[in-house]
Design a protein around this motif. Structure first.
Motif, PDB file in Angstrom:
ATOM      1  N   GLN A 122       1.031  -1.229   0.210  1.00 28.08           N
ATOM      2  CA  GLN A 122       0.260  -0.009  -0.146  1.00 28.08           C
ATOM      3  C   GLN A 122       1.150   1.458  -0.066  1.00 28.08           C
ATOM      4  O   GLN A 122       1.572   1.289  -0.144  1.00 28.08           O
ATOM      5  N   SER A 123       0.506   2.210   0.062  1.00 29.96           N
ATOM      6  CA  SER A 123       1.145   3.673   0.286  1.00 29.96           C
ATOM      7  C   SER A 123       2.013   3.876   1.059  1.00 29.96           C
ATOM      8  O   SER A 123       1.080   3.287   2.576  1.00 29.96           O
ATOM      9  N   GLY A 124       2.551   4.325   1.376  1.00 29.74           N
ATOM     10  CA  GLY A 124       3.874   4.520   2.441  1.00 29.74           C
ATOM     11  C   GLY A 124       2.836   5.534   3.273  1.00 29.74           C
ATOM     12  O   GLY A 124       3.617   6.002   4.308  1.00 29.74           O
ATOM     13  N   LEU A 223       1.419   0.220 -13.432  1.00 34.26           N
ATOM     14  CA  LEU A 223       0.152   0.670 -13.461  1.00 34.26           C
ATOM     15  C   LEU A 223      -0.161   0.472 -12.235  1.00 34.26           C
ATOM     16  O   LEU A 223      -1.084   1.669 -10.972  1.00 34.26           O
ATOM     17  N   ILE A 224      -0.592  -0.932 -11.430  1.00 36.69           N
ATOM     18  CA  ILE A 224      -1.012  -1.046  -9.845  1.00 36.69           C
ATOM     19  C   ILE A 224       0.210   0.872  -9.007  1.00 36.69           C
ATOM     20  O   ILE A 224      -0.614   0.496  -7.948  1.00 36.69           O
ATOM     21  N   VAL A 225       1.675  -0.063  -9.260  1.00 34.65           N
ATOM     22  CA  VAL A 225       2.428   1.454  -8.727  1.00 34.65           C
ATOM     23  C   VAL A 225       1.692   2.545  -8.376  1.00 34.65           C
ATOM     24  O   VAL A 225       1.023   3.278  -7.472  1.00 34.65           O
ATOM     25  N   GLN A 226       1.614   3.049  -9.837  1.00 30.89           N
ATOM     26  CA  GLN A 226       0.509   5.028  -9.456  1.00 30.89           C
ATOM     27  C   GLN A 226      -0.608   4.410  -9.864  1.00 30.89           C
ATOM     28  O   GLN A 226      -1.129   5.551  -8.446  1.00 30.89           O
ATOM     29  N   ASP A 248      10.085   4.518  -1.514  1.00 29.35           N
ATOM     30  CA  ASP A 248      10.510   5.091  -1.070  1.00 29.35           C
ATOM     31  C   ASP A 248       8.901   5.867  -1.700  1.00 29.35           C
ATOM     32  O   ASP A 248       8.538   6.961   0.043  1.00 29.35           O
ATOM     33  N   THR A 249       7.631   4.953  -1.815  1.00 30.17           N
ATOM     34  CA  THR A 249       6.342   5.870  -1.704  1.00 30.17           C
ATOM     35  C   THR A 249       5.870   4.229  -1.307  1.00 30.17           C
ATOM     36  O   THR A 249       4.209   4.150  -0.610  1.00 30.17           O
ATOM     37  N   LEU A 250       6.124   3.184  -1.126  1.00 24.16           N
ATOM     38  CA  LEU A 250       4.867   1.601  -0.221  1.00 24.16           C
ATOM     39  C   LEU A 250       5.777   0.687   0.339  1.00 24.16           C
ATOM     40  O   LEU A 250       7.011   1.020   0.567  1.00 24.16           O
ATOM     41  N   ILE A 251       4.586   0.264   0.649  1.00 22.47           N
ATOM     42  CA  ILE A 251       5.382  -0.495   2.101  1.00 22.47           C
ATOM     43  C   ILE A 251       4.994  -1.754   1.290  1.00 22.47           C
ATOM     44  O   ILE A 251       3.614  -1.652   1.471  1.00 22.47           O
ATOM     45  N   GLY A 252       5.206  -2.740   2.351  1.00 24.67           N
ATOM     46  CA  GLY A 252       4.571  -3.942   2.474  1.00 24.67           C
ATOM     47  C   GLY A 252       3.923  -4.727   3.499  1.00 24.67           C
ATOM     48  O   GLY A 252       4.421  -4.103   4.714  1.00 24.67           O
ATOM     49  N   SER A 253       3.102  -5.104   2.820  1.00 23.50           N
ATOM     50  CA  SER A 253       1.986  -6.207   4.369  1.00 23.50           C
ATOM     51  C   SER A 253       2.906  -6.997   4.594  1.00 23.50           C
ATOM     52  O   SER A 253       3.578  -8.112   3.685  1.00 23.50           O
ATOM     53  N   SER A 254       2.897  -7.344   6.362  1.00 28.06           N
ATOM     54  CA  SER A 254       3.642  -9.081   7.218  1.00 28.06           C
ATOM     55  C   SER A 254       2.451  -9.953   6.338  1.00 28.06           C
ATOM     56  O   SER A 254       1.424  -9.466   6.748  1.00 28.06           O
TER      57      SER A 254
END
Length: 342
Positions: A122-124, A223-226, A248-254
């Protein structure tokens, strides 16, 4: 002019045309044609650019069609209008191998290049979210158990599934049915979670809901990132390499308590990790001399090794012994059999 002479002249003309056509094919096929996985695409593109720079061959043409879409094109037959190589973020299915054989594609080498994880990101701008495979299943399955019965998925917000989850609308951008990432997500998340639920009688349930909570975002993971930058309430499903590239813009879920890290993916501890491949059509070896030059470049330690270039853009290298075995299989043009895929 005698009929015999005319026939001989006609045959000579046809033969000359065939020779010219064959030469044209050989010249045209100096350029390797590659299709397949959007997850493997960044790695293949890097190798292709390097290959074009260090050899006398033109840079290969690569289309991101998804694993399933690529293998469908690959298995259409042998000849100049069919791809030489197909990238895949999962192993070729037995049904695909059989279709290849039906269409005359009977000599295929499998190249195992390393590992990747499927990120749920998701977005950071948001705090990190911990999630389990069961929670992901309940958010995305077409039918879920409610009071002992399977019903159309009623959940519209994450907090309805579990109070520990954020009070946000369920909106997940993900790959289409032609994608190997989608195949792997269905197997490693949907099937694994549902098999542990009594409501499904031990059978895996992989149907994803179609009411708008899951949004088919096509084969281009960028496109998903955008879209995650535009809709900060949404989540996305894509290969780990795209998460690393956009850290720098996204974070992953555990997932199930395990963070998506290279070590966790490479060891298999991260529950949504998978192997990456490309498939080589050996029947094109003579007409496309660049094909195996490219394949061997891809399999080199310089590319897929622990200190290889591809690790820098998100590929998780396999152990040395596995890399060497995979490299030798490609060097030997080793053919896979149907039994290998079962």
């Amino acid at each position: 002019m005698s009929r015999t002479f005319k026939n001989r002249a006609f045959k000579t003309t046809v033969l000359a045309a065939a020779v010219i056509s064959a030469v044209g094919v050989a010249q045209a096929r100096d350029q390797v044609r590659i299709v397949g996985s959007s997850t493997v695409y960044p790695f293949a593109s890097y190798v292709a650019e390097e290959f074009g720079a260090i050899t006398d061959y033109p840079t290969p043409v690569i289309e991101s069609t998804g694993s399933g879409g690529g293998l469908r094109l690959f298995c259409n037959g042998v000849g100049e209008d069919t791809p030489d190589i197909s990238n895949a973020s999962r192993r070729m299915k037995p049904s695909e191998f059989e279709r290849c054989a039906e269409n005359g594609v009977t000599d295929i080498t499998e190249a195992f290049i390393g590992y990747d994880g499927i990120a749920f990101a998701q977005s950071g701008a948001n705090p990190a979210m911990e999630v389990t495979r069961e929670q992901l299943f309940l958010a995305l399955a077409a039918k879920v158990p409610v009071e002992g019965e399977l019903v159309d998925n009623p959940y519209s917000r994450w907090s309805e599934i579990d109070a520990s989850l954020p009070d946000r609308e369920i909106a997940v951008y993900g790959p289409p049915t032609t994608s190997g990432t989608r195949d792997a997500f269905e197997e490693l998340v949907m099937e694994a979670a549902s098999e542990a639920m009594d409501a499904y009688g031990g059978e895996g349930f992989t149907d994803i809901r179609t009411d708008g909570a899951y949004i088919d975002a096509g084969e281009n993971d960028n496109l998903i990132v955008q879209r995650l930058a535009e809709n900060t309430d949404a989540f996305g499903i894509f290969g780990y390499s795209f998460l690393e590239e956009n850290a720098d813009t996204l974070i992953g879920s555990s997932i199930d308590g395990v963070e998506p890290t290279p070590d966790a993916i490479g060891s298999g501890e991260y529950p949504v990790s998978r192997s990456l491949f490309f498939y080589v059509k050996n029947q094109h070896t003579d007409e496309v001399p660049a094909m195996y030059e490219y394949a061997n470049t891809f399999m080199s330690e310089q590319m897929i090794g622990e200190l290889g270039y591809l690790k820098g853009i998100g590929l998780i290298p396999a152990p040395e012994e596995m890399r060497e075995k995979a490299r030798q299989a490609v060097a030997d043009h080793e053919s896979i059999e149907l039994a290998d895929l079962k």
